[in-house]
Design a protein around this motif. Structure first.
Motif, PDB file in Angstrom:
ATOM      1  N   ASN A  27      13.916  -3.453   2.479  1.00  0.00           N
ATOM      2  CA  ASN A  27      12.936  -4.151   3.328  1.00  0.00           C
ATOM      3  C   ASN A  27      12.129  -3.103   4.093  1.00  0.00           C
ATOM      4  O   ASN A  27      12.654  -2.422   4.957  1.00  0.00           O
ATOM      5  CB  ASN A  27      13.656  -5.090   4.313  1.00  0.00           C
ATOM      6  N   ALA A  28      10.860  -2.975   3.706  1.00  0.00           N
ATOM      7  CA  ALA A  28       9.982  -2.020   4.409  1.00  0.00           C
ATOM      8  C   ALA A  28       8.609  -2.655   4.640  1.00  0.00           C
ATOM      9  O   ALA A  28       7.597  -2.159   4.166  1.00  0.00           O
ATOM     10  CB  ALA A  28       9.854  -0.731   3.606  1.00  0.00           C
ATOM     11  N   PRO A  29       8.615  -3.773   5.406  1.00  0.00           N
ATOM     12  CA  PRO A  29       7.322  -4.393   5.718  1.00  0.00           C
ATOM     13  C   PRO A  29       6.684  -3.665   6.904  1.00  0.00           C
ATOM     14  O   PRO A  29       7.203  -2.634   7.358  1.00  0.00           O
ATOM     15  CB  PRO A  29       7.718  -5.819   6.089  1.00  0.00           C
ATOM     16  N   LEU A  60       7.995   8.159  -9.898  1.00  0.00           N
ATOM     17  CA  LEU A  60       7.626   7.316 -11.042  1.00  0.00           C
ATOM     18  C   LEU A  60       6.882   6.093 -10.529  1.00  0.00           C
ATOM     19  O   LEU A  60       7.424   5.327  -9.720  1.00  0.00           O
ATOM     20  CB  LEU A  60       8.892   6.895 -11.792  1.00  0.00           C
ATOM     21  N   GLU A  61       5.650   5.916 -10.981  1.00  0.00           N
ATOM     22  CA  GLU A  61       4.805   4.829 -10.489  1.00  0.00           C
ATOM     23  C   GLU A  61       4.231   4.061 -11.671  1.00  0.00           C
ATOM     24  O   GLU A  61       3.688   4.664 -12.591  1.00  0.00           O
ATOM     25  CB  GLU A  61       3.670   5.410  -9.614  1.00  0.00           C
ATOM     26  N   LYS A  62       4.340   2.737 -11.620  1.00  0.00           N
ATOM     27  CA  LYS A  62       3.888   1.960 -12.777  1.00  0.00           C
ATOM     28  C   LYS A  62       2.375   1.862 -12.869  1.00  0.00           C
ATOM     29  O   LYS A  62       1.823   1.734 -13.956  1.00  0.00           O
ATOM     30  CB  LYS A  62       4.523   0.564 -12.762  1.00  0.00           C
ATOM     31  N   ALA A  88       4.103   1.448   6.991  1.00  0.00           N
ATOM     32  CA  ALA A  88       3.078   2.462   6.710  1.00  0.00           C
ATOM     33  C   ALA A  88       2.990   3.415   7.901  1.00  0.00           C
ATOM     34  O   ALA A  88       3.031   4.643   7.742  1.00  0.00           O
ATOM     35  CB  ALA A  88       1.735   1.799   6.429  1.00  0.00           C
ATOM     36  N   THR A  89       2.928   2.844   9.108  1.00  0.00           N
ATOM     37  CA  THR A  89       2.941   3.648  10.342  1.00  0.00           C
ATOM     38  C   THR A  89       4.151   4.569  10.373  1.00  0.00           C
ATOM     39  O   THR A  89       4.061   5.729  10.758  1.00  0.00           O
ATOM     40  CB  THR A  89       3.018   2.709  11.569  1.00  0.00           C
ATOM     41  N   SER A  90       5.301   4.021   9.984  1.00  0.00           N
ATOM     42  CA  SER A  90       6.590   4.705  10.161  1.00  0.00           C
ATOM     43  C   SER A  90       6.962   5.581   8.977  1.00  0.00           C
ATOM     44  O   SER A  90       8.045   6.187   8.985  1.00  0.00           O
ATOM     45  CB  SER A  90       7.708   3.659  10.343  1.00  0.00           C
ATOM     46  N   GLN A 149       0.907  -2.533  -1.462  1.00  0.00           N
ATOM     47  CA  GLN A 149       0.814  -2.734  -0.001  1.00  0.00           C
ATOM     48  C   GLN A 149       0.075  -1.595   0.722  1.00  0.00           C
ATOM     49  O   GLN A 149      -0.710  -1.835   1.639  1.00  0.00           O
ATOM     50  CB  GLN A 149       2.213  -2.862   0.591  1.00  0.00           C
ATOM     51  N   THR A 150       0.328  -0.370   0.266  1.00  0.00           N
ATOM     52  CA  THR A 150      -0.280   0.789   0.935  1.00  0.00           C
ATOM     53  C   THR A 150      -1.803   0.729   0.896  1.00  0.00           C
ATOM     54  O   THR A 150      -2.476   1.181   1.833  1.00  0.00           O
ATOM     55  CB  THR A 150       0.235   2.083   0.256  1.00  0.00           C
ATOM     56  N   GLY A 151      -2.336   0.144  -0.172  1.00  0.00           N
ATOM     57  CA  GLY A 151      -3.785   0.069  -0.317  1.00  0.00           C
ATOM     58  C   GLY A 151      -4.382  -1.262   0.108  1.00  0.00           C
ATOM     59  O   GLY A 151      -5.585  -1.479  -0.057  1.00  0.00           O
ATOM     60  N   GLY A 198      -4.458  -1.221   8.192  1.00  0.00           N
ATOM     61  CA  GLY A 198      -4.778   0.155   8.588  1.00  0.00           C
ATOM     62  C   GLY A 198      -4.474   0.456  10.045  1.00  0.00           C
ATOM     63  O   GLY A 198      -5.037   1.402  10.612  1.00  0.00           O
ATOM     64  N   VAL A 199      -3.556  -0.320  10.635  1.00  0.00           N
ATOM     65  CA  VAL A 199      -3.239  -0.113  12.055  1.00  0.00           C
ATOM     66  C   VAL A 199      -2.002   0.780  12.193  1.00  0.00           C
ATOM     67  O   VAL A 199      -0.975   0.529  11.562  1.00  0.00           O
ATOM     68  CB  VAL A 199      -2.992  -1.461  12.762  1.00  0.00           C
ATOM     69  N   VAL A 200      -2.134   1.800  13.033  1.00  0.00           N
ATOM     70  CA  VAL A 200      -0.989   2.649  13.365  1.00  0.00           C
ATOM     71  C   VAL A 200      -0.342   1.986  14.589  1.00  0.00           C
ATOM     72  O   VAL A 200      -0.802   2.129  15.719  1.00  0.00           O
ATOM     73  CB  VAL A 200      -1.432   4.089  13.696  1.00  0.00           C
TER      74      VAL A 200
HETATM   75  C1  LIG Z   1      -1.651  -7.637   4.449  1.00  0.00           C
HETATM   76  C2  LIG Z   1      -0.824  -6.491   4.969  1.00  0.00           C
HETATM   77  C3  LIG Z   1      -1.140  -5.904   6.204  1.00  0.00           C
HETATM   78  C4  LIG Z   1      -0.379  -4.830   6.695  1.00  0.00           C
HETATM   79  N1  LIG Z   1      -0.766  -4.168   7.822  1.00  0.00           N
HETATM   80  C5  LIG Z   1      -0.097  -3.049   8.205  1.00  0.00           C
HETATM   81  C6  LIG Z   1      -0.573  -2.244   9.282  1.00  0.00           C
HETATM   82  O1  LIG Z   1      -1.633  -2.488   9.836  1.00  0.00           O
HETATM   83  N2  LIG Z   1       0.184  -1.161   9.665  1.00  0.00           N
HETATM   84  C7  LIG Z   1       1.361  -0.837   9.039  1.00  0.00           C
HETATM   85  O2  LIG Z   1       2.013   0.122   9.440  1.00  0.00           O
HETATM   86  N3  LIG Z   1       1.817  -1.574   7.992  1.00  0.00           N
HETATM   87  C8  LIG Z   1       1.096  -2.636   7.547  1.00  0.00           C
HETATM   88  N4  LIG Z   1       1.519  -3.343   6.459  1.00  0.00           N
HETATM   89  C9  LIG Z   1       2.755  -2.956   5.805  1.00  0.00           C
HETATM   90  C10 LIG Z   1       2.591  -1.719   4.939  1.00  0.00           C
HETATM   91  O3  LIG Z   1       1.423  -1.794   4.139  1.00  0.00           O
HETATM   92  C11 LIG Z   1       3.831  -1.577   4.061  1.00  0.00           C
HETATM   93  O4  LIG Z   1       4.970  -1.684   4.886  1.00  0.00           O
HETATM   94  C12 LIG Z   1       3.876  -0.220   3.363  1.00  0.00           C
HETATM   95  O5  LIG Z   1       2.670   0.025   2.680  1.00  0.00           O
HETATM   96  C13 LIG Z   1       5.049  -0.201   2.393  1.00  0.00           C
HETATM   97  O6  LIG Z   1       4.894   0.939   1.575  1.00  0.00           O
HETATM   98  P1  LIG Z   1       5.759   1.060   0.262  1.00  0.00           P
HETATM   99  O7  LIG Z   1       5.513   2.403  -0.282  1.00  0.00           O
HETATM  100  O8  LIG Z   1       7.182   0.657   0.578  1.00  0.00           O
HETATM  101  O9  LIG Z   1       5.225  -0.119  -0.696  1.00  0.00           O
HETATM  102  P2  LIG Z   1       3.981  -0.161  -1.692  1.00  0.00           P
HETATM  103  O10 LIG Z   1       2.783   0.457  -1.114  1.00  0.00           O
HETATM  104  O11 LIG Z   1       3.858  -1.572  -2.117  1.00  0.00           O
HETATM  105  O12 LIG Z   1       4.446   0.753  -2.896  1.00  0.00           O
HETATM  106  C14 LIG Z   1       5.457   0.385  -3.808  1.00  0.00           C
HETATM  107  C15 LIG Z   1       5.080   0.976  -5.153  1.00  0.00           C
HETATM  108  O13 LIG Z   1       6.136   0.784  -6.070  1.00  0.00           O
HETATM  109  C16 LIG Z   1       5.553   0.592  -7.346  1.00  0.00           C
HETATM  110  N5  LIG Z   1       6.534  -0.042  -8.251  1.00  0.00           N
HETATM  111  C17 LIG Z   1       7.088  -1.269  -8.122  1.00  0.00           C
HETATM  112  N6  LIG Z   1       7.921  -1.505  -9.151  1.00  0.00           N
HETATM  113  C18 LIG Z   1       7.919  -0.389  -9.930  1.00  0.00           C
HETATM  114  C19 LIG Z   1       8.570  -0.037 -11.151  1.00  0.00           C
HETATM  115  N7  LIG Z   1       9.427  -0.852 -11.785  1.00  0.00           N
HETATM  116  N8  LIG Z   1       8.318   1.192 -11.676  1.00  0.00           N
HETATM  117  C20 LIG Z   1       7.464   2.058 -11.075  1.00  0.00           C
HETATM  118  N9  LIG Z   1       6.801   1.759  -9.928  1.00  0.00           N
HETATM  119  C21 LIG Z   1       7.031   0.543  -9.355  1.00  0.00           C
HETATM  120  C22 LIG Z   1       4.347  -0.274  -7.054  1.00  0.00           C
HETATM  121  O14 LIG Z   1       3.389  -0.257  -8.087  1.00  0.00           O
HETATM  122  C23 LIG Z   1       3.846   0.326  -5.763  1.00  0.00           C
HETATM  123  O15 LIG Z   1       2.838   1.293  -5.960  1.00  0.00           O
HETATM  124  C24 LIG Z   1       0.759  -4.397   5.945  1.00  0.00           C
HETATM  125  C25 LIG Z   1       1.051  -4.987   4.707  1.00  0.00           C
HETATM  126  C26 LIG Z   1       0.247  -5.994   4.208  1.00  0.00           C
HETATM  127  C27 LIG Z   1       0.551  -6.533   2.842  1.00  0.00           C
END
Ligand SMILES: Cc1cc2nc3c(=O)[nH]c(=O)nc-3n(C[C@H](O)[C@H](O)[C@H](O)COP(=O)(O)OP(=O)(O)OC[C@H]3O[C@@H](n4cnc5c(N)ncnc54)[C@H](O)[C@@H]3O)c2cc1C
Length: 396
Positions: free
Chosen positions: A371-373, A32-34, A377-379, A42-44, A48-50
């Motif tokens: 917490n998934a900073p 389910l994605e809003k 993305a790499t992991s 964050q993913t977009g 882009g570093v692995v």
């Molecule tokens: C500036 C920046 C640089 C980075 N550089 C790197 C890098 O080089 N290499 C690396 O490995 N990582 C990097 N990261 C970290 C990486 O991008 C994130 O750790 C990763 O994308 C987290 O993925 P996610 O799916 O948890 O979060 P997200 O990609 O944020 O996805 C969460 C999703 O949940 C959805 N959502 C939220 N609330 C709701 C709701 N109530 N109902 C439905 N949907 C909802 C959102 O719309 C979103 O699409 C970086 C992050 C940032 C911001």
């Protein structure tokens, strides 16, 4: 009976989790994605570093899942003809005072099993990056770049091919546990799942509240702003040039990053944002929640000097340029143009501590990624395996 599992969030973590649950457990998954597309936050919007696993404390989830994640991601990109380039990374000490921290980093990288790590002197580092300067560097030749949004789109296809569904435009608004199921209201529809996994990034706290999970951490958004190099200035950087990070922060400092497709980014900084999706300064939408968390003010009090510097860097291009020129002095202001930024979902504890490791909580039938900073993305593919092992099994 097929197990029905819901996943909140179609970022790279949620999609990887959905795919893993469909393959490893044979579950029928619904993501389910809003937003109206996958990888919208964050993913977009990242570098882009692995990451190869240089930075993380040995034994931490980050250290383990990053190394496992690199191997899985490399294999996945090869299997699906997605771009993956081992451009290599230099972590550069720009003065003698940084040398002990650089040496400690090399040690940590080896302890984490990062392959090919070498310690270079000022001359040797220029053989790798001819326009970089520094007194010493750590070289990680297998650090790579990839296209995380493309990986996310491919994962969404996998989910569909495995019989699951990715429902875009379905914001999760409410949930409750009833009759052995987790009932979820998303958009205008109701779903009933056996289990629910929340991978909501910047939306984590709102969904955690719906699940009745308070806890002692909250998401604090940190905007990461970038500049892009113009024209011939892109030729000044071959791969990835990073500073020696400040061990007090989980952020890596402004770096120069080659991108898939040939561009080069400078950034990101780390500025406290006043909205969860605070891509701009002018967005104050969640200021009450963010400043209302005691951890935010405690953190701000402890790190105000760094905070002021980051705000200055955000407002003044010259400050950003100064950071980049420490490593590539030939850069000029004319070489830098503003590029889109991202917002990090960083968990902060009540005492103001920035939570360093990945955190996953289990609350009844609901598994919450708290917490998934970076480097999530790499992991992501390894986090997915980890979570698939945590989601409580159905008792039949
Ligand atoms: C500036 C920046 C640089 C980075 N550089 C790197 C890098 O080089 N290499 C690396 O490995 N990582 C990097 N990261 C970290 C990486 O991008 C994130 O750790 C990763 O994308 C987290 O993925 P996610 O799916 O948890 O979060 P997200 O990609 O944020 O996805 C969460 C999703 O949940 C959805 N959502 C939220 N609330 C709701 C709701 N109530 N109902 C439905 N949907 C909802 C959102 O719309 C979103 O699409 C970086 C992050 C940032 C911001």
């Amino acid at each position: 009976m097929t197990e029905k599992i819901g996943v909140v969030g179609a970022g790279i973590v949620g999609l990887a989790v959905a795919r893993e649950l469909a393959t490893a457990r044979g579950a029928e998954v619904t993501v389910l994605e809003k937003e109206g597309r996958v990888g919208a936050h964050q993913t977009g919007h990242n570098s882009g570093v692995v990451h190869a696993g240089i930075y993380y404390p040995p034994g931490s989830l980050k250290a383990r899942l990053c190394r496992e994640g690199v191997a899985l991601l490399k294999e996945y990109c090869a299997a699906h003809a997605l771009p993956y380039e081992e451009v290599g990374k230099l972590v550069v000490a720009s003065n003698r005072a940084e040398r002990p921290r650089l040496a400690a980093l090399a040690e940590r990288a080896r302890a984490n099993g990062v392959p090919g790590v070498a310690e270079l002197d000022a001359l040797a580092l220029r053989e790798i990056e001819p326009h970089a300067v520094g007194v010493a560097a750590v070289h990680s030749p297998h650090t790579a770049i990839c296209d995380f949004p493309a990986v996310a789109r491919r994962l969404a296809l996998d989910v569909a091919e495995l019989g699951g569904s990715v429902r875009l435009g379905h914001p999760v608004r409410a949930m409750r546990e009833r009759a052995g199921k987790v009932e979820v209201v998303a958009g205008r529809r109701r779903f009933a799942f056996d289990r629910l996994v929340v991978c909501a990034g910047l939306g984590t706290d709102a969904v955690a509240r719906m699940a009745g999970a308070g806890g002692d951490v909250r998401i604090v958004p940190f905007r990461g702003e970038y500049y892009a190099l113009r024209g011939a200035a892109r030729d000044l950087v071959r791969g990835l040039i990073y500073p020696v990070p400040d061990p007090r922060y989980p952020f890596l400092g402004v770096h120069l990053t080659r991108r898939i497709g040939g561009g080069v980014l400078v950034g990101p900084n780390a500025v406290l944002a006043t909205a969860y999706e605070g891509y701009r300064w002018s967005n104050f939408r969640n200021v009450r929640q963010i400043l209302g968390w005691p951890g935010t003010l405690r953190m701000a009090r402890a790190h105000w000097r760094t905070g002021v510097k980051e705000v200055y860097g955000s407002l003044a291009k010259s400050a950003f340029l100064m950071d980049a020129r420490r490593y590539v002095p030939e850069l000029t202001a004319a070489d830098l143009e503003r590029a889109p930024g991202g917002v990090r979902a960083q968990a902060v504890a009540r005492d103001g501590g920035l939570v360093d490791d990945f955190v996953v909580d289990v609350r009844g039938k609901v598994v919450l990624v708290r917490n998934a900073p970076s480097p999530a993305a790499t992991s992501s593919l390894a986090i997915a395996r980890h979570i698939a092992g945590i989601v409580p099994a159905l008792v039949r």
